[in-house]
Design an enzyme around this catalytic site. Structure first.
Site, PDB file in Angstrom:
ATOM      1  CE  LYS A 113      37.565 -57.373  51.722  1.00 16.13           C
ATOM      2  NZ  LYS A 113      38.766 -58.030  51.207  1.00 16.13           N
ATOM      3  CE  LYS A 137      36.810 -54.843  48.743  1.00 18.96           C
ATOM      4  NZ  LYS A 137      37.829 -55.843  48.701  1.00 18.96           N
TER       5      LYS A 137
HETATM    6  C1  PBG Z   1      40.559 -60.064  49.295  1.00 17.05           C
HETATM    7  C2  PBG Z   1      39.901 -59.010  48.450  1.00 17.05           C
HETATM    8  C3  PBG Z   1      38.624 -59.081  47.911  1.00 17.05           C
HETATM    9  C4  PBG Z   1      38.442 -57.899  47.208  1.00 17.05           C
HETATM   10  C5  PBG Z   1      39.600 -57.155  47.324  1.00 17.05           C
HETATM   11  N1  PBG Z   1      40.493 -57.853  48.122  1.00 17.05           N
HETATM   12  C6  PBG Z   1      37.636 -60.172  47.936  1.00 17.05           C
HETATM   13  C7  PBG Z   1      37.024 -60.586  49.195  1.00 17.05           C
HETATM   14  O1  PBG Z   1      37.227 -60.012  50.263  1.00 17.05           O
HETATM   15  O2  PBG Z   1      36.304 -61.576  49.146  1.00 17.05           O
HETATM   16  C8  PBG Z   1      37.190 -57.536  46.474  1.00 17.05           C
HETATM   17  C9  PBG Z   1      37.318 -56.444  45.458  1.00 17.05           C
HETATM   18  C10 PBG Z   1      36.154 -56.304  44.560  1.00 17.05           C
HETATM   19  O3  PBG Z   1      35.094 -56.949  44.695  1.00 17.05           O
HETATM   20  O4  PBG Z   1      36.286 -55.507  43.631  1.00 17.05           O
HETATM   21  N2  PBG Z   1      41.890 -60.237  48.934  1.00 17.05           N
END
Ligand code: PBG
Length: 326
Positions: A197, A251
């Site tokens: 991520k 992601k």
């Molecule tokens: C954190 C989380 C995020 C997203 C999913 N889980 C935000 C981040 O990491 O700042 C982002 C998902 C998206 O942008 O669609 N719990």
């Protein structure tokens, strides 16, 4: 052979022929819908930067899932907006917390027909917006945060989650959660790990969706990955697999197709990709201006993500794509 050789265009002549030789197909089974549920919410609230996506009430969430299931969608991932936030995000593991209530309702209504995945993190629940405990020096305390994730995993699974999806990018989070689940009789609950991520600017609209502002204009660069790095993603995934991940995830998706491709070559576990809020918002904004055909572009994007090697795609396009696949 006569020239010019027409071998390639021959198989593009009609829609039926093209369909027959298509190497990649998108089906409803590939799609997981991210859904937002808000505590003490009477009417669903639109999210401005994500047209068509709502902050749901408990009621409207149930209705949305009913409709998704009618369209053949079986996978959803839930995010909660609590009424109360604090420094550790304690609403994340409250048995009566907003996501736990939603999970119970969904479980009662759908039994095993639905795969309810709980995003497992504390950022929606902390008053500073970070994914873990912030120390006095401003660092994120990795190991103390793991204990919060363990408690949250148990609350989610005990409320009815089929799967938990840790998204906080703390080191060792998969092992910690696996251990907590196993110690409490949940050996058969899979973990979908947000393994690779990235600290992406494409999460902007999501922060509006969940009402999260990172304190002091901060960011997540000390725990999420640097977009400059690809080999590091493979290392992240390798560690998650060793810690017991059942599914792995990359992601965001479109700007990271090389990572998806490499992950597919290296690992045989089911591979998910998250087509994130910013990817959706860019598409919707251009479509709203009449600059692109939104649905066609969306399907092209999802096809590319699958072609790169993803088995599953978490996407806000799930509903409209499922509608066109009817
Ligand atoms: C954190 C989380 C995020 C997203 C999913 N889980 C935000 C981040 O990491 O700042 C982002 C998902 C998206 O942008 O669609 N719990």
């Amino acid at each position: 052979m006569t020239f010019p050789d027409r071998r390639l265009r021959r198989l593009r002549r009609t829609p039926a022929i093209r369909q027959l030789v298509a190497e990649t197909r998108i089906g409803v089974d590939d799609l997981i819908a991210p859904l937002f549920v808000r505590e003490n919410c009477e009417n669903p609230q639109p999210i401005e930067s994500m047209p068509g996506v709502m902050q749901h009430s408990q009621e409207s969430l149930l209705e949305e899932v009913r409709q998704l299931r009618q369209l053949g969608v079986t996978g959803i991932v839930l995010f909660g907006l609590p009424e109360r936030k604090d420094s550790v995000g304690s609403e994340a593991w409250n048995p009566d917390g907003v996501v736990q209530v939603a999970l119970k309702n969904l479980r009662d209504e759908h039994g095993d027909g639905l795969v309810a995945i709980a995003d497992l993190c504390v950022d929606e629940y902390t008053d500073h917006g970070h994914c873990g405990i912030v120390t006095s020096s401003g660092d994120i305390d990795n190991d103390a945060t793991l204990e919060l994730y363990q408690k949250t995993a148990l609350a989610q699974v005990e409320a009815g989650a089929d799967m938990v999806a840790p998204s906080g990018m703390m080191d060792g989070q998969v092992a910690a959660i696996r251990q907590a689940l196993d110690a409490n009789g949940h050996e058969l609950t899979p973990i979908m790990a947000y393994s690779a991520k990235y600290a992406s600017a494409e999460y902007g609209p999501f922060r509006e969706a969940v009402d999260v502002t990172i304190a002091g204009g901060g960011n997540r660069k000390t725990y999420q990955q640097d977009p400059a790095n690809a080999r590091e993603a493979i290392e992240e995934i390798r560690l998650d697999v060793a810690e017991g991940a059942d599914l792995i995830m990359v992601k965001p998706a479109l700007a990271y197709l090389d990572i998806i491709y490499r992950a597919r070559q290296e690992f045989d576990l089911p591979l998910a990709a998250y087509h994130v809020s910013g990817e959706y918002a860019m598409l919707k904004a251009a479509a709203a201006n009449g600059w692109i055909d939104g649905l066609a572009t969306g399907i092209e994007h999802l096809t590319a993500i699958k072609r790169a090697g993803a088995d599953l795609i978490l996407t806000y396009l799930t509903r409209e794509v499922a509608e066109t696949l009817q």
